[in-house]
Scaffold this motif. Sequence first.
Motif, mmCIF file in Angstrom:
data_model
loop_
_atom_site.group_PDB
_atom_site.id
_atom_site.type_symbol
_atom_site.label_atom_id
_atom_site.label_comp_id
_atom_site.label_asym_id
_atom_site.label_seq_id
_atom_site.Cartn_x
_atom_site.Cartn_y
_atom_site.Cartn_z
ATOM 1 N N TRP A 107 0.827 -1.213 0.000
ATOM 2 C CA TRP A 107 0.000 0.000 0.000
ATOM 3 C C TRP A 107 0.860 1.262 0.000
ATOM 4 C CZ3 TRP A 107 1.102 2.014 4.880
ATOM 5 C CH2 TRP A 107 1.589 1.085 5.815
ATOM 6 N N GLY A 108 2.186 1.096 -0.024
ATOM 7 C CA GLY A 108 3.072 2.253 -0.104
ATOM 8 C C GLY A 108 3.552 2.772 1.232
ATOM 9 N N GLY A 109 2.972 2.281 2.317
ATOM 10 C CA GLY A 109 3.380 2.735 3.643
ATOM 11 C C GLY A 109 4.699 2.118 4.063
ATOM 12 N N VAL A 110 5.423 2.853 4.902
ATOM 13 C CA VAL A 110 6.703 2.367 5.411
ATOM 14 C C VAL A 110 6.654 2.346 6.937
ATOM 15 C CG1 VAL A 110 9.183 2.805 5.571
ATOM 16 C CG2 VAL A 110 7.980 3.241 3.423
ATOM 17 N N LEU A 111 7.068 1.231 7.515
ATOM 18 C CA LEU A 111 7.141 1.092 8.957
ATOM 19 C C LEU A 111 8.599 1.144 9.372
ATOM 20 C CD1 LEU A 111 4.692 -1.903 9.143
ATOM 21 C CD2 LEU A 111 4.189 0.396 9.940
ATOM 22 N N ASP A 112 8.895 1.979 10.359
ATOM 23 C CA ASP A 112 10.245 2.054 10.907
ATOM 24 C C ASP A 112 10.314 1.120 12.103
ATOM 25 O OD1 ASP A 112 11.513 4.050 9.238
ATOM 26 O OD2 ASP A 112 10.047 5.443 10.087
ATOM 27 N N CYS A 113 11.275 0.213 12.069
ATOM 28 C CA CYS A 113 11.349 -0.835 13.084
ATOM 29 C C CYS A 113 12.762 -0.933 13.661
ATOM 30 C CB CYS A 113 10.985 -2.182 12.453
ATOM 31 S SG CYS A 113 9.399 -2.188 11.572
ATOM 32 N N GLU A 114 12.835 -1.484 14.863
ATOM 33 C CA GLU A 114 14.113 -1.782 15.490
ATOM 34 C C GLU A 114 13.970 -3.075 16.270
ATOM 35 O OE1 GLU A 114 17.253 -0.066 18.822
ATOM 36 O OE2 GLU A 114 15.838 1.326 17.898
ATOM 37 N N VAL A 115 14.923 -3.977 16.082
ATOM 38 C CA VAL A 115 14.890 -5.263 16.771
ATOM 39 C C VAL A 115 15.153 -5.046 18.260
ATOM 40 C CG1 VAL A 115 15.892 -7.574 16.926
ATOM 41 C CG2 VAL A 115 15.683 -6.451 14.685
ATOM 42 N N LEU A 116 14.253 -5.564 19.095
ATOM 43 C CA LEU A 116 14.350 -5.406 20.549
ATOM 44 C C LEU A 116 14.844 -6.672 21.240
ATOM 45 C CD1 LEU A 116 10.969 -3.566 21.184
ATOM 46 C CD2 LEU A 116 13.242 -2.540 20.950
ATOM 47 N N ALA A 117 14.417 -7.844 20.751
ATOM 48 C CA ALA A 117 14.785 -9.104 21.400
ATOM 49 C C ALA A 117 14.832 -10.226 20.376
ATOM 50 C CB ALA A 117 13.787 -9.451 22.501
ATOM 51 N N VAL A 118 15.832 -11.092 20.522
ATOM 52 C CA VAL A 118 15.984 -12.252 19.654
ATOM 53 C C VAL A 118 16.384 -13.434 20.526
ATOM 54 C CG1 VAL A 118 17.275 -13.281 17.746
ATOM 55 C CG2 VAL A 118 16.774 -10.817 17.723
ATOM 56 N N GLU A 119 15.506 -14.413 20.602
ATOM 57 C CA GLU A 119 15.823 -15.663 21.292
ATOM 58 C C GLU A 119 15.490 -16.773 20.298
ATOM 59 O OE1 GLU A 119 14.885 -18.028 25.443
ATOM 60 O OE2 GLU A 119 13.975 -16.065 25.129
ATOM 61 N N PRO A 120 16.505 -17.245 19.544
ATOM 62 C CA PRO A 120 16.253 -18.165 18.429
ATOM 63 C C PRO A 120 15.281 -19.292 18.754
ATOM 64 C CG PRO A 120 18.549 -17.557 18.454
ATOM 65 C CD PRO A 120 17.932 -16.976 19.708
ATOM 66 N N HIS A 121 14.330 -19.458 17.823
ATOM 67 C CA HIS A 121 13.301 -20.497 17.869
ATOM 68 C C HIS A 121 12.296 -20.294 19.001
ATOM 69 C CE1 HIS A 121 16.942 -22.812 16.180
ATOM 70 N NE2 HIS A 121 16.357 -22.130 15.218
ATOM 71 N N LYS A 122 12.377 -19.149 19.716
ATOM 72 C CA LYS A 122 11.460 -18.903 20.843
ATOM 73 C C LYS A 122 10.753 -17.559 20.772
ATOM 74 C CE LYS A 122 13.763 -21.950 24.051
ATOM 75 N NZ LYS A 122 14.719 -22.115 25.093
ATOM 76 N N THR A 123 11.522 -16.466 20.708
ATOM 77 C CA THR A 123 10.933 -15.126 20.787
ATOM 78 C C THR A 123 11.638 -14.160 19.850
ATOM 79 O OG1 THR A 123 10.580 -15.500 23.155
ATOM 80 C CG2 THR A 123 10.279 -13.271 22.368
ATOM 81 N N LEU A 124 10.837 -13.303 19.222
ATOM 82 C CA LEU A 124 11.359 -12.232 18.387
ATOM 83 C C LEU A 124 10.496 -11.004 18.650
ATOM 84 C CD1 LEU A 124 13.175 -11.200 16.049
ATOM 85 C CD2 LEU A 124 11.393 -11.999 14.482
ATOM 86 N N SER A 125 11.140 -9.869 18.860
ATOM 87 C CA SER A 125 10.394 -8.649 19.150
ATOM 88 C C SER A 125 11.025 -7.465 18.444
ATOM 89 C CB SER A 125 10.395 -8.422 20.668
ATOM 90 O OG SER A 125 9.851 -7.166 20.978
ATOM 91 N N TYR A 126 10.166 -6.589 17.900
ATOM 92 C CA TYR A 126 10.663 -5.355 17.303
ATOM 93 C C TYR A 126 9.607 -4.261 17.342
ATOM 94 C CZ TYR A 126 8.937 -7.847 13.027
ATOM 95 O OH TYR A 126 8.230 -8.583 12.096
ATOM 96 N N THR A 127 10.103 -3.011 17.256
ATOM 97 C CA THR A 127 9.171 -1.894 17.190
ATOM 98 C C THR A 127 8.509 -1.920 15.815
ATOM 99 O OG1 THR A 127 10.876 -0.372 16.398
ATOM 100 C CG2 THR A 127 10.511 -0.452 18.797
ATOM 101 N N TRP A 128 7.323 -1.318 15.760
ATOM 102 C CA TRP A 128 6.507 -1.295 14.543
ATOM 103 C C TRP A 128 5.891 0.101 14.528
ATOM 104 C CZ3 TRP A 128 4.864 -5.598 11.352
ATOM 105 C CH2 TRP A 128 3.716 -5.395 10.586
ATOM 106 N N ASN A 129 6.635 1.056 13.985
ATOM 107 C CA ASN A 129 6.232 2.459 14.058
ATOM 108 C C ASN A 129 5.862 2.996 12.685
ATOM 109 O OD1 ASN A 129 6.787 2.404 16.822
ATOM 110 N ND2 ASN A 129 8.893 3.024 16.485
ATOM 111 N N PHE A 130 4.731 3.693 12.646
ATOM 112 C CA PHE A 130 4.247 4.277 11.406
ATOM 113 C C PHE A 130 3.993 5.757 11.639
ATOM 114 C CE2 PHE A 130 0.619 5.328 8.540
ATOM 115 C CZ PHE A 130 1.292 5.162 7.335
ATOM 116 N N GLU A 131 4.728 6.589 10.906
ATOM 117 C CA GLU A 131 4.543 8.037 11.006
ATOM 118 C C GLU A 131 3.551 8.481 9.935
ATOM 119 O OE1 GLU A 131 5.772 10.021 13.337
ATOM 120 O OE2 GLU A 131 6.851 8.352 14.254
#
Length: 143
Positions: free
Chosen positions: A57-81
Amino acid sequence: MNEAATETRTAVVEREFPHPPEKLWRALTQPHLIEDWLMKNDFKPDVGHKFRLTGDWGGVLDCEVLAVEPHKTLSYTWNFEHDDPAYSLKSVVVFTLTPTANGTQLRVEQSGFRPEQKQAFGGAHAGWKEFFGKLGHLLEQLD
């Protein structure tokens, strides 16, 4: 709990996939696979890595990886201006993978929706269900 935390809502979507956590992890962390089910991106599974998700749709989300625990957890910011503050979103996405007898339970939580963002909240709920459908299709095709 601080006052600001009580003012936001979290969209939660869960689905069990008949695949091992390692296979889901690949789909969640490899850029070419992320593009197949989510959006174009320059993701790297490194805490602190800043990346962008670009929607059809043309939108861009600015993200940053917050947590990585392989095969268990993944977290990142999901920011839309957005020019209109009502449409701007500062949120966090957390993927949790839990092995089950038949595969893996995948839970996504997207937190940070303000009370007036009912449309964005509802859109996230519907959107994650759609993304999970695409993810399921992709997983069927992966070795």
